[in-house]
Design an enzyme around this catalytic site. Structure first.
Site, PDB file in Angstrom:
ATOM      1  N   LYS A  89      -5.011  -8.598  -6.395  1.00 52.51           N
ATOM      2  CA  LYS A  89      -6.309  -8.914  -5.779  1.00 52.51           C
ATOM      3  C   LYS A  89      -7.355  -7.870  -6.177  1.00 52.51           C
ATOM      4  O   LYS A  89      -7.008  -6.713  -6.445  1.00 52.51           O
ATOM      5  CB  LYS A  89      -6.172  -9.068  -4.260  1.00 52.51           C
ATOM      6  CG  LYS A  89      -6.230  -7.807  -3.463  1.00 52.51           C
ATOM      7  CD  LYS A  89      -6.336  -8.095  -1.972  1.00 52.51           C
ATOM      8  CE  LYS A  89      -6.381  -6.745  -1.276  1.00 52.51           C
ATOM      9  NZ  LYS A  89      -7.081  -6.664  -0.059  1.00 52.51           N
ATOM     10  N   LYS A  94     -10.793  -2.249  -3.676  1.00 52.20           N
ATOM     11  CA  LYS A  94     -11.626  -1.041  -3.759  1.00 52.20           C
ATOM     12  C   LYS A  94     -10.865   0.119  -4.370  1.00 52.20           C
ATOM     13  O   LYS A  94     -11.434   0.968  -5.031  1.00 52.20           O
ATOM     14  CB  LYS A  94     -12.043  -0.595  -2.362  1.00 52.20           C
ATOM     15  CG  LYS A  94     -12.752  -1.600  -1.533  1.00 52.20           C
ATOM     16  CD  LYS A  94     -13.186  -0.905  -0.242  1.00 52.20           C
ATOM     17  CE  LYS A  94     -13.561  -1.901   0.814  1.00 52.20           C
ATOM     18  NZ  LYS A  94     -12.572  -1.958   1.906  1.00 52.20           N
ATOM     19  N   LYS A 139       0.817  -1.213   0.000  1.00 50.76           N
ATOM     20  CA  LYS A 139       0.000   0.000   0.000  1.00 50.76           C
ATOM     21  C   LYS A 139       0.854   1.268   0.000  1.00 50.76           C
ATOM     22  O   LYS A 139       0.478   2.276  -0.581  1.00 50.76           O
ATOM     23  CB  LYS A 139      -0.975   0.011   1.182  1.00 50.76           C
ATOM     24  CG  LYS A 139      -2.097  -0.991   0.986  1.00 50.76           C
ATOM     25  CD  LYS A 139      -3.298  -0.713   1.850  1.00 50.76           C
ATOM     26  CE  LYS A 139      -4.447  -1.643   1.435  1.00 50.76           C
ATOM     27  NZ  LYS A 139      -5.613  -1.528   2.254  1.00 50.76           N
TER      28      LYS A 139
END
Ligand code: AQP
Length: 333
Positions: free
Chosen positions: A198, A201, A114
């Site tokens: 993956k 969102k 991230k």
């Protein structure tokens, strides 16, 4: 002894099929079993580890509750609340951050993914996220945590933190060591555009995911455009090796239909993907459309959603305040 279940979902918008198949669908099953005591948390403190628009965040909190309820979680059976309303979460996260070790956190792959290349600019919150997650879980004496495969490492860290706290303060078994509940074949749903990433969102392309609020037409269109390869569907699992996108679509079908991956492959063996995709779209529409209709309906009932959160936070506070009292005693406050 009742199983104590805890899990959370971030109110960061765009709840998708990965969240549903990897986590929420399992929450519903656990909620339906009277042997379980379930706590499902809208983890808004986690959400602000990256920038959020306050107005959107408030709406996304409601949308997450609406998604829980529309998917089948009964607020009369399970506690549903948002994390920020039970201050013990933040307080225990601080105490546990004095137990957790830097070396442990430095190994967390989600932070690396991230934060990306520019980790110096990532928030401290994003780095210490797994400690807050440990606090969430440990406050409720959780025995089982239903999560997607991506959260497995954080759960292992939670167990390490609990164990060290128990050892350091010589309070054997004070924090219970929780077990992950990860669905075997369907633990990680991948992007429709890239089978190595993956479904997420925050991915910019809306075509990479099926949102739980997508209409029938949007679902059909996204599956039509989903990446595959030129080969037909194989006749056994081994032949799916290296065919990431093909495998992902078959896994989605399996998970929704309740068939094993092997049975799904047998059902569609040697067929081409255009035919399979029609079946996949159909089952997605059948399963997701009722949920998306219900979410839309519930979003018009804001006071009902707020009431669920208020009741939930009262019940969660009751449990958490008892635990934190004991923590104060143990630590010496
Ligand atoms: N693709 C996935 N497949 C299976 N399970 C998944 N989960 C998330 N993505 C997948 C599971 O959903 C639960 C809630 O996740 P979250 O919203 O709290 O956080 P996340 O894992 O960070 O979700 P996203 O979609 O990937 O969000 P962004 O893009 O913001 O990072 C968890 O149990 C998770 O395992």
């Amino acid at each position: 002894m009742k199983k104590k279940i805890f899990s959370g979902v971030q109110p960061t918008g765009n709840l998708h099929l990965g969240n549903y198949l990897g986590a929420i669908k399992n929450f519903v099953k656990l909620n339906d079993d009277p042997e379980n005591h379930c706590v499902f948390c809208v983890v808004d403190l986690h959400a602000i580890t990256v920038n959020q628009d306050p107005k959107e965040l408030r709406e996304n909190i409601r949308e997450t509750v609406a998604t829980f309820v529309a998917s089948g979680i009964d607020p009369k059976k399970s506690i549903i609340f948002n994390q920020s309303k039970v201050s013990a979460h933040s307080e225990v996260a601080w105490i546990l951050s004095c137990t957790a070790r830097m070396g442990w956190l430095n190994r967390m792959t989600q932070f690396k993914e991230k934060a990306g290349k520019d980790k110096e600019k990532a928030s401290i919150g994003l780095y210490s996220y797994p400690i807050l997650m440990a606090a969430d879980i440990l406050l409720y004496d959780t025995t089982h945590v239903p999560v997607g495969d991506d959260q497995k490492q954080h759960l292992e860290l939670c167990r390490d933190i609990a164990q060290k706290f128990n050892n350091d303060f010589k309070v054997d078994n004070f924090f219970k060591l929780p077990e992950p509940l990860i669905q075997k074949e369907f633990s990680r749903i991948m992007s429709l555009k890239d089978g190595s990433k993956k479904m997420s969102k925050s991915e910019l392309s809306n075509l990479s995911r099926i949102n739980l609020t997508d209409s029938e037409d949007q679902i059909i269109n996204k599956i039509k455009k989903a990446k595959t390869d030129t080969l037909p569907i194989p006749s056994n699992i081994d032949e799916l090796n290296g065919r990431l996108e093909a495998k992902n679509l078959l896994i989605i079908y399996s998970s929704l239909s309740g068939l094993t991956l092997e049975k799904t492959i047998n059902k569609f063996a040697e067929k081409n993907f255009s035919e399979f995709k029609k079946n996949l779209s159909q089952i997605l529409v059948d399963k997701i459309n009722p949920i998306s209709q219900e979410i839309k309906k519930l979003l018009n009932e804001k006071s009902y959603l707020d009431k669920i959160l208020l009741e939930g936070s009262k019940n969660a506070n009751q449990i958490a305040s008892k635990k934190i009292e004991k923590i104060h005693e143990i630590v010496g406050f």
